[in-house]
Design a protein around this motif. Sequence first.
Motif, PDB file in Angstrom:
ATOM      1  N   GLU A 180      10.053  77.799  74.291  1.00 46.37           N
ATOM      2  CA  GLU A 180      11.396  78.104  74.787  1.00 46.37           C
ATOM      3  C   GLU A 180      11.639  77.423  76.132  1.00 46.37           C
ATOM      4  O   GLU A 180      12.672  76.779  76.348  1.00 46.37           O
ATOM      5  N   LYS A 181      10.701  77.555  77.052  1.00 47.58           N
ATOM      6  CA  LYS A 181      10.848  76.955  78.379  1.00 47.58           C
ATOM      7  C   LYS A 181      10.931  75.431  78.288  1.00 47.58           C
ATOM      8  O   LYS A 181      11.725  74.797  78.994  1.00 47.58           O
ATOM      9  N   LEU A 182      10.101  74.843  77.411  1.00 46.60           N
ATOM     10  CA  LEU A 182      10.074  73.388  77.255  1.00 46.60           C
ATOM     11  C   LEU A 182      11.410  72.871  76.715  1.00 46.60           C
ATOM     12  O   LEU A 182      11.993  71.923  77.258  1.00 46.60           O
ATOM     13  N   ILE A 183      11.905  73.489  75.650  1.00 49.00           N
ATOM     14  CA  ILE A 183      13.168  73.051  75.049  1.00 49.00           C
ATOM     15  C   ILE A 183      14.319  73.166  76.049  1.00 49.00           C
ATOM     16  O   ILE A 183      15.121  72.230  76.216  1.00 49.00           O
ATOM     17  N   LYS A 184      14.406  74.291  76.724  1.00 45.11           N
ATOM     18  CA  LYS A 184      15.508  74.495  77.676  1.00 45.11           C
ATOM     19  C   LYS A 184      15.409  73.527  78.850  1.00 45.11           C
ATOM     20  O   LYS A 184      16.436  73.031  79.338  1.00 45.11           O
ATOM     21  N   ASN A 185      14.206  73.261  79.307  1.00 46.24           N
ATOM     22  CA  ASN A 185      14.013  72.315  80.403  1.00 46.24           C
ATOM     23  C   ASN A 185      14.472  70.913  80.000  1.00 46.24           C
ATOM     24  O   ASN A 185      15.167  70.226  80.763  1.00 46.24           O
ATOM     25  N   ILE A 186      14.110  70.506  78.792  1.00 48.69           N
ATOM     26  CA  ILE A 186      14.507  69.181  78.303  1.00 48.69           C
ATOM     27  C   ILE A 186      16.021  69.095  78.142  1.00 48.69           C
ATOM     28  O   ILE A 186      16.654  68.111  78.541  1.00 48.69           O
ATOM     29  N   LEU A 187      16.627  70.126  77.571  1.00 45.25           N
ATOM     30  CA  LEU A 187      18.079  70.125  77.378  1.00 45.25           C
ATOM     31  C   LEU A 187      18.834  70.129  78.709  1.00 45.25           C
ATOM     32  O   LEU A 187      19.912  69.544  78.824  1.00 45.25           O
ATOM     33  N   ASN A 188      18.269  70.760  79.704  1.00 45.51           N
ATOM     34  CA  ASN A 188      18.938  70.863  81.002  1.00 45.51           C
ATOM     35  C   ASN A 188      18.761  69.627  81.874  1.00 45.51           C
ATOM     36  O   ASN A 188      19.623  69.320  82.713  1.00 45.51           O
ATOM     37  N   LYS A 189      17.649  68.897  81.696  1.00 43.03           N
ATOM     38  CA  LYS A 189      17.302  67.859  82.657  1.00 43.03           C
ATOM     39  C   LYS A 189      17.306  66.432  82.116  1.00 43.03           C
ATOM     40  O   LYS A 189      17.239  65.477  82.895  1.00 43.03           O
ATOM     41  N   THR A 190      17.349  66.254  80.797  1.00 45.02           N
ATOM     42  CA  THR A 190      17.254  64.914  80.222  1.00 45.02           C
ATOM     43  C   THR A 190      18.623  64.246  80.145  1.00 45.02           C
ATOM     44  O   THR A 190      19.521  64.746  79.463  1.00 45.02           O
ATOM     45  N   LYS A 191      18.785  63.130  80.834  1.00 44.02           N
ATOM     46  CA  LYS A 191      20.045  62.396  80.801  1.00 44.02           C
ATOM     47  C   LYS A 191      20.291  61.844  79.390  1.00 44.02           C
ATOM     48  O   LYS A 191      19.416  61.209  78.816  1.00 44.02           O
ATOM     49  N   GLY A 192      21.466  62.119  78.859  1.00 45.53           N
ATOM     50  CA  GLY A 192      21.830  61.596  77.552  1.00 45.53           C
ATOM     51  C   GLY A 192      21.412  62.463  76.379  1.00 45.53           C
ATOM     52  O   GLY A 192      21.698  62.119  75.229  1.00 45.53           O
ATOM     53  N   ILE A 193      20.757  63.594  76.635  1.00 43.86           N
ATOM     54  CA  ILE A 193      20.246  64.427  75.546  1.00 43.86           C
ATOM     55  C   ILE A 193      21.385  64.967  74.687  1.00 43.86           C
ATOM     56  O   ILE A 193      21.200  65.245  73.489  1.00 43.86           O
ATOM     57  N   GLU A 194      22.569  65.111  75.281  1.00 34.71           N
ATOM     58  CA  GLU A 194      23.713  65.645  74.533  1.00 34.71           C
ATOM     59  C   GLU A 194      24.210  64.670  73.467  1.00 34.71           C
ATOM     60  O   GLU A 194      24.942  65.055  72.548  1.00 34.71           O
ATOM     61  N   LYS A 195      23.765  63.419  73.535  1.00 35.76           N
ATOM     62  CA  LYS A 195      24.209  62.391  72.590  1.00 35.76           C
ATOM     63  C   LYS A 195      23.311  62.296  71.363  1.00 35.76           C
ATOM     64  O   LYS A 195      23.634  61.579  70.409  1.00 35.76           O
ATOM     65  N   VAL A 196      22.146  62.965  71.397  1.00 32.71           N
ATOM     66  CA  VAL A 196      21.153  62.799  70.330  1.00 32.71           C
ATOM     67  C   VAL A 196      20.737  64.152  69.768  1.00 32.71           C
ATOM     68  O   VAL A 196      21.068  65.204  70.317  1.00 32.71           O
ATOM     69  N   GLN A 215      11.796  79.607  67.443  1.00 38.75           N
ATOM     70  CA  GLN A 215      12.113  79.746  68.866  1.00 38.75           C
ATOM     71  C   GLN A 215      12.774  78.483  69.397  1.00 38.75           C
ATOM     72  O   GLN A 215      13.689  78.539  70.232  1.00 38.75           O
ATOM     73  N   SER A 216      12.339  77.330  68.899  1.00 39.19           N
ATOM     74  CA  SER A 216      12.953  76.063  69.310  1.00 39.19           C
ATOM     75  C   SER A 216      14.409  76.003  68.893  1.00 39.19           C
ATOM     76  O   SER A 216      15.271  75.536  69.643  1.00 39.19           O
ATOM     77  N   ILE A 217      14.700  76.479  67.678  1.00 37.35           N
ATOM     78  CA  ILE A 217      16.078  76.519  67.197  1.00 37.35           C
ATOM     79  C   ILE A 217      16.921  77.434  68.091  1.00 37.35           C
ATOM     80  O   ILE A 217      18.026  77.071  68.514  1.00 37.35           O
ATOM     81  N   LEU A 218      16.393  78.610  68.387  1.00 40.81           N
ATOM     82  CA  LEU A 218      17.111  79.541  69.270  1.00 40.81           C
ATOM     83  C   LEU A 218      17.373  78.925  70.640  1.00 40.81           C
ATOM     84  O   LEU A 218      18.390  79.204  71.283  1.00 40.81           O
ATOM     85  N   SER A 219      16.457  78.081  71.087  1.00 40.36           N
ATOM     86  CA  SER A 219      16.558  77.487  72.423  1.00 40.36           C
ATOM     87  C   SER A 219      17.426  76.243  72.454  1.00 40.36           C
ATOM     88  O   SER A 219      17.705  75.720  73.530  1.00 40.36           O
ATOM     89  N   GLY A 220      17.836  75.743  71.268  1.00 36.97           N
ATOM     90  CA  GLY A 220      18.762  74.619  71.246  1.00 36.97           C
ATOM     91  C   GLY A 220      18.379  73.424  70.403  1.00 36.97           C
ATOM     92  O   GLY A 220      19.177  72.494  70.258  1.00 36.97           O
ATOM     93  N   ALA A 221      17.174  73.394  69.832  1.00 36.47           N
ATOM     94  CA  ALA A 221      16.797  72.288  68.944  1.00 36.47           C
ATOM     95  C   ALA A 221      17.663  72.331  67.691  1.00 36.47           C
ATOM     96  O   ALA A 221      18.030  73.411  67.221  1.00 36.47           O
TER      97      ALA A 221
END
Length: 272
Positions: A180-196, A215-221
């Motif tokens: 959960e922490k990993l997925i949310k961190n990546i979604l919050n901090k990775t430039k361009g992640i909203e495009k992929v 849990q990954s799905i719940l977190s945004g995957a």
Amino acid sequence: MRKIKIFDTTLRDGQQASGANMSISQKVEIAKLLENLKVDIIEAGFPISSNKEFESVSKISKIIKDSRICSLARHNFKDVDCCLEAMEHSKKKRLHLFIATSPIHMKYKLNIKPHNILEAIKNLMKYSRNRIDDIEWSCEDGTRSDQNFIIKCFETAIKYGAKTVNIADTVGYTIPFEMEKLIKNILNKTKGIEKVALSVHCHNDLGLATSNSLQSILSGANQVECTINGLGERAGNAPLEEIVMALNTRADFFRCKTQINSKLIMKISNLV
């Protein structure tokens, strides 16, 4: 409801299970049922690994029309060329690139430094993107990697054309709280992640592959990589049927859906 893509790797990661090596005809038969099941992506094989793998990917690419065909490549030009040649007859295809990003794998398996990984991503993405428009980039052993380094890798892959980025829990090490922490961190901090698309690939060494995937799905995957019956090397992969039926049965909780035809799960489970 949010759509979750199902990426089935029974024919690639699944057949790496001890005693599970499949013939070409068996792989073709399973691929046909996966298409009927309405799997979004079928990872048909690892073409560079053997002539049989190349031929099976080639045959599946000629037959499957609805699901997207995917084949796996390491970070070198020869692997990419082999994948693209094997999939040349497919109208819907994906190239799946992977390289290890954890300190232990970089040091003891690849014997290279982090900056070499970033350079390899840049060079191979630039080489590949002009030849295929759907590229997935994966960090092998991602859950034991430095999160800031994963973000740099993802940003590089996205910058040079990746449409999906994938976190592999290659040795089944992580637990749902960490995922959960990993997925949310990546979604919050990775430039361009909203495009992929953000994907996960979970192994079951600690019996947590399904839990980590959900849990990954719940977190945004929005893509999960899985196999029929959880087939896969060592303790196996996340089972497709558990993930799909959890999302179906508890749609009230997950608020997500797949396009899988669950009525065919028993048939393909028995076949595999």
